[in-house]
Design an enzyme around this catalytic site. Structure first.
Site, PDB file in Angstrom:
ATOM      1  N   THR A 195       7.646  -5.164 -18.740  1.00 30.50           N
ATOM      2  CA  THR A 195       7.108  -4.089 -19.586  1.00 30.50           C
ATOM      3  C   THR A 195       7.857  -3.989 -20.918  1.00 30.50           C
ATOM      4  N   ASP A 196       7.167  -3.454 -21.921  1.00 29.65           N
ATOM      5  CA  ASP A 196       7.831  -3.227 -23.213  1.00 29.65           C
ATOM      6  C   ASP A 196       8.913  -2.156 -23.101  1.00 29.65           C
ATOM      7  N   GLU A 197       8.890  -1.375 -21.999  1.00 29.97           N
ATOM      8  CA  GLU A 197       9.878  -0.295 -21.873  1.00 29.97           C
ATOM      9  C   GLU A 197      11.302  -0.830 -21.738  1.00 29.97           C
ATOM     10  N   SER A 209       6.019   2.083 -10.517  1.00 30.23           N
ATOM     11  CA  SER A 209       5.685   1.955 -11.934  1.00 30.23           C
ATOM     12  C   SER A 209       5.646   3.264 -12.725  1.00 30.23           C
ATOM     13  N   ARG A 221       9.182  15.261 -20.994  1.00 32.44           N
ATOM     14  CA  ARG A 221       9.802  14.345 -20.023  1.00 32.44           C
ATOM     15  C   ARG A 221      11.260  14.130 -20.419  1.00 32.44           C
ATOM     16  N   VAL A 271       0.101  18.116 -21.988  1.00 35.68           N
ATOM     17  CA  VAL A 271       0.728  17.192 -22.949  1.00 35.68           C
ATOM     18  C   VAL A 271       2.223  17.501 -22.986  1.00 35.68           C
ATOM     19  N   HIS A 279      12.504  11.110 -22.861  1.00 33.54           N
ATOM     20  CA  HIS A 279      11.177  10.612 -23.278  1.00 33.54           C
ATOM     21  C   HIS A 279      11.237   9.620 -24.446  1.00 33.54           C
ATOM     22  N   ASN A 303       1.392  -0.389 -22.966  1.00 38.19           N
ATOM     23  CA  ASN A 303       0.607   0.451 -22.036  1.00 38.19           C
ATOM     24  C   ASN A 303      -0.809  -0.079 -21.850  1.00 38.19           C
ATOM     25  N   TYR A 316      13.200   3.816 -14.261  1.00 37.44           N
ATOM     26  CA  TYR A 316      12.127   2.814 -14.131  1.00 37.44           C
ATOM     27  C   TYR A 316      12.401   1.617 -15.047  1.00 37.44           C
ATOM     28  N   LEU A 364       0.832  -1.211   0.000  1.00 35.34           N
ATOM     29  CA  LEU A 364       0.000   0.000   0.000  1.00 35.34           C
ATOM     30  C   LEU A 364       0.864   1.259   0.000  1.00 35.34           C
ATOM     31  N   ASP A 422       5.594  -5.589   2.501  1.00 36.10           N
ATOM     32  CA  ASP A 422       6.539  -5.003   1.551  1.00 36.10           C
ATOM     33  C   ASP A 422       7.371  -6.152   0.978  1.00 36.10           C
ATOM     34  N   ALA A 461       3.940  -6.236  -8.156  1.00 33.85           N
ATOM     35  CA  ALA A 461       4.374  -5.159  -7.253  1.00 33.85           C
ATOM     36  C   ALA A 461       5.585  -4.447  -7.829  1.00 33.85           C
ATOM     37  N   LYS A 486      13.280  -2.381 -14.214  1.00 34.13           N
ATOM     38  CA  LYS A 486      12.467  -3.519 -14.674  1.00 34.13           C
ATOM     39  C   LYS A 486      13.327  -4.483 -15.503  1.00 34.13           C
TER      40      LYS A 486
HETATM   41  P1  NAD Z   1       0.653   0.513  -9.942  1.00 27.83           P
HETATM   42  O1  NAD Z   1       1.672   1.545  -9.617  1.00 27.83           O
HETATM   43  O2  NAD Z   1      -0.754   0.935 -10.226  1.00 27.83           O
HETATM   44  O3  NAD Z   1       0.579  -0.564  -8.762  1.00 27.83           O
HETATM   45  C1  NAD Z   1       1.713  -1.058  -8.128  1.00 27.83           C
HETATM   46  C2  NAD Z   1       1.278  -1.752  -6.836  1.00 27.83           C
HETATM   47  O4  NAD Z   1       2.445  -2.317  -6.210  1.00 27.83           O
HETATM   48  C3  NAD Z   1       0.637  -0.813  -5.809  1.00 27.83           C
HETATM   49  O5  NAD Z   1      -0.517  -1.402  -5.258  1.00 27.83           O
HETATM   50  C4  NAD Z   1       1.722  -0.650  -4.752  1.00 27.83           C
HETATM   51  O6  NAD Z   1       1.215  -0.424  -3.441  1.00 27.83           O
HETATM   52  C5  NAD Z   1       2.424  -1.992  -4.845  1.00 27.83           C
HETATM   53  N1  NAD Z   1       3.820  -1.933  -4.351  1.00 27.83           N
HETATM   54  C6  NAD Z   1       4.761  -1.019  -4.674  1.00 27.83           C
HETATM   55  N2  NAD Z   1       5.896  -1.266  -4.003  1.00 27.83           N
HETATM   56  C7  NAD Z   1       5.667  -2.379  -3.269  1.00 27.83           C
HETATM   57  C8  NAD Z   1       6.459  -3.142  -2.368  1.00 27.83           C
HETATM   58  N3  NAD Z   1       7.738  -2.804  -2.086  1.00 27.83           N
HETATM   59  N4  NAD Z   1       5.918  -4.234  -1.782  1.00 27.83           N
HETATM   60  C9  NAD Z   1       4.634  -4.580  -2.051  1.00 27.83           C
HETATM   61  N5  NAD Z   1       3.837  -3.893  -2.869  1.00 27.83           N
HETATM   62  C10 NAD Z   1       4.344  -2.802  -3.471  1.00 27.83           C
HETATM   63  O7  NAD Z   1       1.264  -0.288 -11.164  1.00 27.83           O
HETATM   64  P2  NAD Z   1       0.538  -0.980 -12.404  1.00 27.83           P
HETATM   65  O8  NAD Z   1       0.362   0.031 -13.481  1.00 27.83           O
HETATM   66  O9  NAD Z   1      -0.620  -1.758 -11.923  1.00 27.83           O
HETATM   67  O10 NAD Z   1       1.686  -1.980 -12.876  1.00 27.83           O
HETATM   68  C11 NAD Z   1       1.778  -3.290 -12.337  1.00 27.83           C
HETATM   69  C12 NAD Z   1       2.962  -3.997 -12.963  1.00 27.83           C
HETATM   70  O11 NAD Z   1       2.806  -4.066 -14.370  1.00 27.83           O
HETATM   71  C13 NAD Z   1       4.290  -3.289 -12.716  1.00 27.83           C
HETATM   72  O12 NAD Z   1       5.268  -4.288 -12.465  1.00 27.83           O
HETATM   73  C14 NAD Z   1       4.575  -2.571 -14.021  1.00 27.83           C
HETATM   74  O13 NAD Z   1       5.962  -2.455 -14.227  1.00 27.83           O
HETATM   75  C15 NAD Z   1       3.947  -3.509 -15.019  1.00 27.83           C
HETATM   76  N6  NAD Z   1       3.436  -2.887 -16.263  1.00 27.83           N
HETATM   77  C16 NAD Z   1       2.564  -1.836 -16.208  1.00 27.83           C
HETATM   78  C17 NAD Z   1       2.054  -1.317 -17.393  1.00 27.83           C
HETATM   79  C18 NAD Z   1       1.056  -0.184 -17.384  1.00 27.83           C
HETATM   80  O14 NAD Z   1       0.676   0.283 -18.462  1.00 27.83           O
HETATM   81  N7  NAD Z   1       0.582   0.284 -16.253  1.00 27.83           N
HETATM   82  C19 NAD Z   1       2.444  -1.863 -18.616  1.00 27.83           C
HETATM   83  C20 NAD Z   1       3.351  -2.937 -18.622  1.00 27.83           C
HETATM   84  C21 NAD Z   1       3.831  -3.441 -17.442  1.00 27.83           C
HETATM   85  O1  TDX Z   2       0.574  14.345 -17.923  1.00 23.76           O
HETATM   86  C1  TDX Z   2       1.071  13.603 -18.787  1.00 23.76           C
HETATM   87  N1  TDX Z   2       1.277  14.098 -20.054  1.00 23.76           N
HETATM   88  C2  TDX Z   2       1.844  13.367 -21.042  1.00 23.76           C
HETATM   89  O2  TDX Z   2       2.011  13.847 -22.165  1.00 23.76           O
HETATM   90  C3  TDX Z   2       1.467  12.236 -18.503  1.00 23.76           C
HETATM   91  C4  TDX Z   2       1.259  11.653 -17.140  1.00 23.76           C
HETATM   92  C5  TDX Z   2       2.029  11.517 -19.524  1.00 23.76           C
HETATM   93  N2  TDX Z   2       2.244  12.061 -20.757  1.00 23.76           N
HETATM   94  C6  TDX Z   2       2.840  11.225 -21.812  1.00 23.76           C
HETATM   95  C7  TDX Z   2       4.138  10.533 -21.450  1.00 23.76           C
HETATM   96  C8  TDX Z   2       4.057   9.251 -22.238  1.00 23.76           C
HETATM   97  O3  TDX Z   2       4.541   9.458 -23.556  1.00 23.76           O
HETATM   98  O4  TDX Z   2       1.898  10.166 -22.058  1.00 23.76           O
HETATM   99  C9  TDX Z   2       2.564   8.932 -22.317  1.00 23.76           C
HETATM  100  C10 TDX Z   2       2.120   7.907 -21.290  1.00 23.76           C
HETATM  101  O5  TDX Z   2       2.640   8.297 -20.033  1.00 23.76           O
HETATM  102  P1  TDX Z   2       2.399   7.431 -18.710  1.00 23.76           P
HETATM  103  O6  TDX Z   2       0.948   7.262 -18.492  1.00 23.76           O
HETATM  104  O7  TDX Z   2       3.237   8.024 -17.623  1.00 23.76           O
HETATM  105  O8  TDX Z   2       2.944   5.998 -19.162  1.00 23.76           O
HETATM  106  P2  TDX Z   2       4.365   5.503 -19.734  1.00 23.76           P
HETATM  107  O9  TDX Z   2       5.443   6.418 -19.369  1.00 23.76           O
HETATM  108  O10 TDX Z   2       4.164   5.201 -21.200  1.00 23.76           O
HETATM  109  O11 TDX Z   2       4.538   4.139 -18.897  1.00 23.76           O
HETATM  110  C11 TDX Z   2       3.409   3.245 -18.736  1.00 23.76           C
HETATM  111  O12 TDX Z   2       3.467   2.180 -19.645  1.00 23.76           O
HETATM  112  C12 TDX Z   2       4.492   1.225 -19.477  1.00 23.76           C
HETATM  113  C13 TDX Z   2       3.383   2.695 -17.306  1.00 23.76           C
HETATM  114  O13 TDX Z   2       3.315   3.762 -16.379  1.00 23.76           O
HETATM  115  C14 TDX Z   2       4.559   1.803 -17.042  1.00 23.76           C
HETATM  116  O14 TDX Z   2       4.476   1.240 -15.742  1.00 23.76           O
HETATM  117  C15 TDX Z   2       4.568   0.694 -18.070  1.00 23.76           C
HETATM  118  O15 TDX Z   2       5.692  -0.113 -17.913  1.00 23.76           O
END
Ligand code: NAD
Ligand code: TDX
Length: 338
Positions: free
Chosen positions: A125-127, A85, A274, A209, A277, A182, A153, A35, A59, A82, A157
């Site tokens: 992640t694809d990143e 992210s 960013r 943006v 970026h 994403n 980040y 959390l 944790d 976890a 990963k």
């Molecule tokens: P999120 O940030 O919404 O959630 C992360 C969760 O992990 C939270 O509930 C947080 O409390 C928990 N957490 C963080 N540190 C922790 C710790 N030390 N111990 C236990 N719990 C912990 O992230 P998300 O967007 O749901 O992403 C989940 C996973 O998917 C991540 O590993 C991320 O790299 C991967 N991922 C996300 C995306 C995306 O678009 N969001 C895309 C590809 C991969």
């Molecule tokens: O306010 C904003 N304005 C903006 O232009 C924010 C928050 C983002 N952006 C841009 C940055 C990125 O090009 O939008 C795109 C998406 O940004 P995010 O939502 O921060 O995602 P991204 O950086 O692409 O990463 C996400 O996808 C891959 C997840 O957060 C990661 O956890 C995952 O691995």
């Protein structure tokens, strides 16, 4: 079957908990989550009513706590969501990303080794592949694309992925890795692009943006990511990496303009870019489609409509986050229960 889901109070982990409770009525799910600011127990409020679901505040870097939970619960499968992210936060403060994303992964894998867990799945992640140029739409990331990270980040990963592969080869850990593009959908934390823009539109705030807005992301509805992981943990081959993508590339500007159109208002404000970026992400998902029969089901237009409707119907969920009230939920649910 008992599955540990780490990070289940976050966006994708929370959706995965609901997906698994629905599609596997005989499974028990234990969610481990620290959390952090990104974890919201309100996301799991319906799951908490289900006798097959347990929540444990832990944790993943706390090795002792992790080991004693494994000792008590003896999971069959561990799926690790976890993580820290958010790319922007990693630029401001990389350290916690290294700790959680790398050392947390190691602690979980050590516990899996010790207690003979049948499958460890790393949600990556694809990143980790870095980015692609904007003018080469023919190029896509495959599982053999070299790792070339841009942000703290993505470097954290990628480090975790390498460690998973090392544990698999050296210790015979039965592990798999997925690398997804994403995600979008319900319970997405409001600091990420799509929920941030929806909420700013609803609150009448400008839509920030980054740069010129031409950066491209490949968007996938979160439930399709969950179905892919479900397939991998049951049918995927040990030691394999699976790319998961939406085949749905959009520039950030296109996304924001679509949300403005869907909600009927909103004003874009271009802001400083960013640092570092990434220009474009695009995933080739041929492997998971051909080897495991994965088919993404939600068309982008439908997914966006569902997502916007969810944010309209669940105002209190995001208003509690924006106001900070959500951090009191754990105290109300657990500490004041007596
Ligand atoms: P999120 O940030 O919404 O959630 C992360 C969760 O992990 C939270 O509930 C947080 O409390 C928990 N957490 C963080 N540190 C922790 C710790 N030390 N111990 C236990 N719990 C912990 O992230 P998300 O967007 O749901 O992403 C989940 C996973 O998917 C991540 O590993 C991320 O790299 C991967 N991922 C996300 C995306 C995306 O678009 N969001 C895309 C590809 C991969
Ligand atoms: O306010 C904003 N304005 C903006 O232009 C924010 C928050 C983002 N952006 C841009 C940055 C990125 O090009 O939008 C795109 C998406 O940004 P995010 O939502 O921060 O995602 P991204 O950086 O692409 O990463 C996400 O996808 C891959 C997840 O957060 C990661 O956890 C995952 O691995």
């Amino acid at each position: 079957m008992k599955i540990f889901v780490t990070g289940g109070a976050g966006f994708i982990g929370g959706n995965f908990v609901y997906y698994m409770l629905k599609t596997h009525p005989d499974y028990d799910i234990v969610c481990l989550d620290a959390l952090t600011y990104a974890g919201n127990l309100e996301t799991l409020s319906d799951a908490l009513e289900n006798p097959r679901f347990t929540f444990v505040k832990i944790d993943i870097t706390d090795r002792q706590a992790v080991f004693s939970l494994f000792d008590k619960e003896r999971p069959d499968i561990v799926v690790n969501f976890a993580a820290e992210s958010h790319v922007d936060r990693s630029i401001l403060n990389p350290e916690i990303f290294l700790k959680t994303n790398i050392l947390g992964t190691q602690a979980l894998m050590d516990a899996c080794k010790e207690y003979g867990v049948k499958r460890y799945h790393q949600v990556s992640t694809d990143e980790v592949y870095g980015d692609l140029p904007l003018d080469r739409p023919d190029l896509l990331f495959t599982e053999t694309t070299p790792i070339l990270t841009s942000s703290p980040y993505s470097a954290s990963k990628a480090s975790a992925d390498l460690l998973v592969q090392a544990y698999c080869r050296t210790y015979g850990l039965p592990a798999t890795i997925s690398r997804c593009s994403n995600n979008y959908g319900p319970y997405h934390f409001p600091e990420k692009l799509i929920p941030l823009m929806i909420i700013n539109i609803l609150k009448g705030k400008p839509l920030p943006v980054y740069g010129d807005g031409k950066n491209v992301r490949d968007w996938l509805y979160v439930e399709d990511h969950c179905s892919a992981i479900d397939l991998i943990i049951h049918n995927g081959s040990i030691g394999e990496i699976y790319n998961i993508g939406g085949n749905n590339e959009r520039s950030n500007l296109q996304i924001v303009e679509l949300l403005i159109k869907t909600l009927g208002k909103g004003e874009i404000k271009f802001v400083r870019d960013r640092a570092g970026h990434d220009l474009r992400y695009a995933i080739d998902s041929t492997k998971i489609k051909t080897q495991l029969g994965w088919v993404p089901e939600t068309r982008f237009e439908d997914g966006i409509r569902k997502t916007v409707d969810w944010y309209l119907d669940n105002r209190s969920w995001w208003e509690n986050i924006v106001s900070g009230e959500y951090t009191n939920y754990y105290r109300k649910m657990y500490e004041e229960r007596g």
